[in-house]
Design a protein around this motif. Structure first.
Motif, PDB file in Angstrom:
ATOM      1  N   PRO A  65      33.552 -11.225 -31.653  1.00  0.00           N
ATOM      2  CA  PRO A  65      33.075 -10.703 -32.933  1.00  0.00           C
ATOM      3  C   PRO A  65      31.547 -10.546 -32.964  1.00  0.00           C
ATOM      4  N   ALA A  66      31.106  -9.648 -33.818  1.00  0.00           N
ATOM      5  CA  ALA A  66      29.675  -9.399 -34.060  1.00  0.00           C
ATOM      6  C   ALA A  66      28.938  -8.895 -32.822  1.00  0.00           C
ATOM      7  N   LYS A  67      29.602  -8.097 -32.005  1.00  0.00           N
ATOM      8  CA  LYS A  67      28.991  -7.520 -30.811  1.00  0.00           C
ATOM      9  C   LYS A  67      27.697  -6.801 -31.182  1.00  0.00           C
ATOM     10  N   GLY A  68      26.641  -7.026 -30.375  1.00  0.00           N
ATOM     11  CA  GLY A  68      25.358  -6.365 -30.581  1.00  0.00           C
ATOM     12  C   GLY A  68      24.397  -7.111 -31.487  1.00  0.00           C
ATOM     13  N   THR A  69      24.878  -8.142 -32.201  1.00  0.00           N
ATOM     14  CA  THR A  69      23.990  -8.910 -33.077  1.00  0.00           C
ATOM     15  C   THR A  69      23.374 -10.065 -32.291  1.00  0.00           C
ATOM     16  N   LEU A  70      22.382 -10.698 -32.900  1.00  0.00           N
ATOM     17  CA  LEU A  70      21.742 -11.842 -32.251  1.00  0.00           C
ATOM     18  C   LEU A  70      22.625 -13.077 -32.356  1.00  0.00           C
ATOM     19  N   ASP A  71      22.407 -13.986 -31.443  1.00  0.00           N
ATOM     20  CA  ASP A  71      23.179 -15.221 -31.367  1.00  0.00           C
ATOM     21  C   ASP A  71      22.320 -16.267 -30.677  1.00  0.00           C
ATOM     22  N   LEU A  72      22.820 -17.475 -30.599  1.00  0.00           N
ATOM     23  CA  LEU A  72      22.206 -18.544 -29.829  1.00  0.00           C
ATOM     24  C   LEU A  72      23.180 -18.925 -28.720  1.00  0.00           C
ATOM     25  N   PRO A  73      22.690 -19.435 -27.603  1.00  0.00           N
ATOM     26  CA  PRO A  73      23.613 -19.842 -26.535  1.00  0.00           C
ATOM     27  C   PRO A  73      24.568 -20.919 -27.034  1.00  0.00           C
ATOM     28  N   GLY A  74      25.787 -20.871 -26.569  1.00  0.00           N
ATOM     29  CA  GLY A  74      26.769 -21.880 -26.957  1.00  0.00           C
ATOM     30  C   GLY A  74      28.172 -21.353 -26.831  1.00  0.00           C
ATOM     31  N   GLY A  75      29.131 -22.179 -27.228  1.00  0.00           N
ATOM     32  CA  GLY A  75      30.526 -21.777 -27.164  1.00  0.00           C
ATOM     33  C   GLY A  75      31.446 -22.970 -27.301  1.00  0.00           C
ATOM     34  N   PHE A  76      32.711 -22.749 -26.992  1.00  0.00           N
ATOM     35  CA  PHE A  76      33.730 -23.782 -27.148  1.00  0.00           C
ATOM     36  C   PHE A  76      33.573 -24.899 -26.125  1.00  0.00           C
ATOM     37  N   GLU A 156      19.262 -13.014 -40.898  1.00  0.00           N
ATOM     38  CA  GLU A 156      20.239 -11.965 -41.199  1.00  0.00           C
ATOM     39  C   GLU A 156      20.568 -11.089 -39.980  1.00  0.00           C
ATOM     40  N   GLU A 157      19.781 -11.176 -38.909  1.00  0.00           N
ATOM     41  CA  GLU A 157      20.060 -10.418 -37.691  1.00  0.00           C
ATOM     42  C   GLU A 157      21.094 -11.113 -36.795  1.00  0.00           C
ATOM     43  N   PHE A 158      21.457 -12.335 -37.163  1.00  0.00           N
ATOM     44  CA  PHE A 158      22.437 -13.112 -36.396  1.00  0.00           C
ATOM     45  C   PHE A 158      23.819 -12.851 -36.996  1.00  0.00           C
ATOM     46  N   GLY A 159      24.771 -12.452 -36.153  1.00  0.00           N
ATOM     47  CA  GLY A 159      26.057 -11.954 -36.623  1.00  0.00           C
ATOM     48  C   GLY A 159      27.067 -12.979 -37.094  1.00  0.00           C
ATOM     49  N   LEU A 160      26.943 -14.223 -36.690  1.00  0.00           N
ATOM     50  CA  LEU A 160      27.925 -15.242 -37.069  1.00  0.00           C
ATOM     51  C   LEU A 160      27.367 -16.132 -38.175  1.00  0.00           C
ATOM     52  N   ALA A 161      28.189 -16.367 -39.201  1.00  0.00           N
ATOM     53  CA  ALA A 161      27.743 -17.097 -40.391  1.00  0.00           C
ATOM     54  C   ALA A 161      27.189 -18.483 -40.082  1.00  0.00           C
ATOM     55  N   SER A 162      27.865 -19.254 -39.230  1.00  0.00           N
ATOM     56  CA  SER A 162      27.374 -20.615 -38.968  1.00  0.00           C
ATOM     57  C   SER A 162      26.060 -20.589 -38.197  1.00  0.00           C
ATOM     58  N   ILE A 163      25.860 -19.578 -37.362  1.00  0.00           N
ATOM     59  CA  ILE A 163      24.601 -19.460 -36.621  1.00  0.00           C
ATOM     60  C   ILE A 163      23.467 -19.133 -37.598  1.00  0.00           C
ATOM     61  N   ARG A 164      23.713 -18.220 -38.530  1.00  0.00           N
ATOM     62  CA  ARG A 164      22.694 -17.894 -39.552  1.00  0.00           C
ATOM     63  C   ARG A 164      22.309 -19.144 -40.334  1.00  0.00           C
ATOM     64  N   GLU A 165      23.313 -19.889 -40.803  1.00  0.00           N
ATOM     65  CA  GLU A 165      23.047 -21.095 -41.590  1.00  0.00           C
ATOM     66  C   GLU A 165      22.382 -22.174 -40.745  1.00  0.00           C
ATOM     67  N   GLY A 166      22.830 -22.322 -39.513  1.00  0.00           N
ATOM     68  CA  GLY A 166      22.233 -23.306 -38.617  1.00  0.00           C
ATOM     69  C   GLY A 166      20.784 -22.986 -38.297  1.00  0.00           C
ATOM     70  N   LEU A 167      20.487 -21.704 -38.105  1.00  0.00           N
ATOM     71  CA  LEU A 167      19.108 -21.286 -37.834  1.00  0.00           C
ATOM     72  C   LEU A 167      18.207 -21.584 -39.032  1.00  0.00           C
ATOM     73  N   LYS A 168      18.690 -21.285 -40.230  1.00  0.00           N
ATOM     74  CA  LYS A 168      17.909 -21.588 -41.444  1.00  0.00           C
ATOM     75  C   LYS A 168      17.618 -23.085 -41.535  1.00  0.00           C
ATOM     76  N   LYS A 169      18.644 -23.899 -41.292  1.00  0.00           N
ATOM     77  CA  LYS A 169      18.485 -25.357 -41.358  1.00  0.00           C
ATOM     78  C   LYS A 169      17.502 -25.835 -40.291  1.00  0.00           C
ATOM     79  N   PHE A 170      17.628 -25.320 -39.079  1.00  0.00           N
ATOM     80  CA  PHE A 170      16.730 -25.695 -37.986  1.00  0.00           C
ATOM     81  C   PHE A 170      15.286 -25.359 -38.334  1.00  0.00           C
ATOM     82  N   LEU A 171      15.044 -24.141 -38.801  1.00  0.00           N
ATOM     83  CA  LEU A 171      13.673 -23.719 -39.123  1.00  0.00           C
ATOM     84  C   LEU A 171      13.089 -24.526 -40.280  1.00  0.00           C
TER      85      LEU A 171
END
Length: 175
Positions: A65-76, A156-171
């Motif tokens: 999902p969210a192909k082409g959007t920004l993300d952070l390294p990670g996975g299952f 908002e450039e990050f395609g996955l909801a938890s990544i967006r929220e996690g980035l906000k919290k981190f910053l």
């Protein structure tokens, strides 16, 4: 009411009975053999990797999902693997970087659409130190990998909801 997370599972995985039904909000039960299956989230990891110039390593998603959007390294996280081992493996697979230390920061629940199925995950966020921040490449699920200065990060450039929220919290809390 939303559809039960296990609605796509119609047969008991133990005895094959078609009478595998809702037991409660997070489980199904088979009246024929008594088997109860609890639906729990899958473990996933996310890495915050910061270089000497106070820039964050980001990836561009190569797949849905969210192909082409920004993300952070990670996975299952794989079976028989700790979260720390999982985040280190994912960073290596996606960037070629070797994690030398993974410090747990926080977690967020997430919904991740995979192969037409909604996977409930618990995303665990880590601040990772790597052996070398100068040599990396986009591999596996990453189409591109690059560092971005903190002040230029746009959640908002990050395609996955938890990544967006996690980035906000981190910053807000860790930078």
């Amino acid at each position: 009411m939303t559809e039960h997370p296990l609605s796509q599972f119609t047969y008991c995985p133990k005895c094959g009975s078609p009478r595998f039904g809702i037991h409660n909000g997070k489980s199904k039960q088979c009246p024929d053999c008594g088997f109860v299956y609890y639906f729990n989230p899958s473990s996933a990891t996310v890495a915050f990797i910061v270089n000497e110039r106070h820039e964050l390593l980001v990836c561009r998603r190569a797949k849905d999902p969210a192909k082409g959007t920004l993300d952070l390294p990670g996975g299952f996280v794989d079976m028989y693997e700790t979260a720390e081992q999982g985040v280190a493996r994912e960073v290596l697979e996606e960037t070629g970087m070797t994690v030398t230390q993974a410090q747990y920061l926080f977690s967020l629940p997430n919904l991740y659409l995979y192969s037409g199925f909604t996977v409930h995950t618990l995303d665990m966020f880590f601040r990772c130190q790597v052996k070398d921040t100068l040599h990396f490449q986009a591999m596996d699920d990453a189409a591109d990998t690059f560092f971005v200065p903190f002040e230029k990060l746009q959640p908002e450039e990050f395609g996955l909801a938890s990544i967006r929220e996690g980035l906000k919290k981190f910053l807000k809390e860790f930078v």
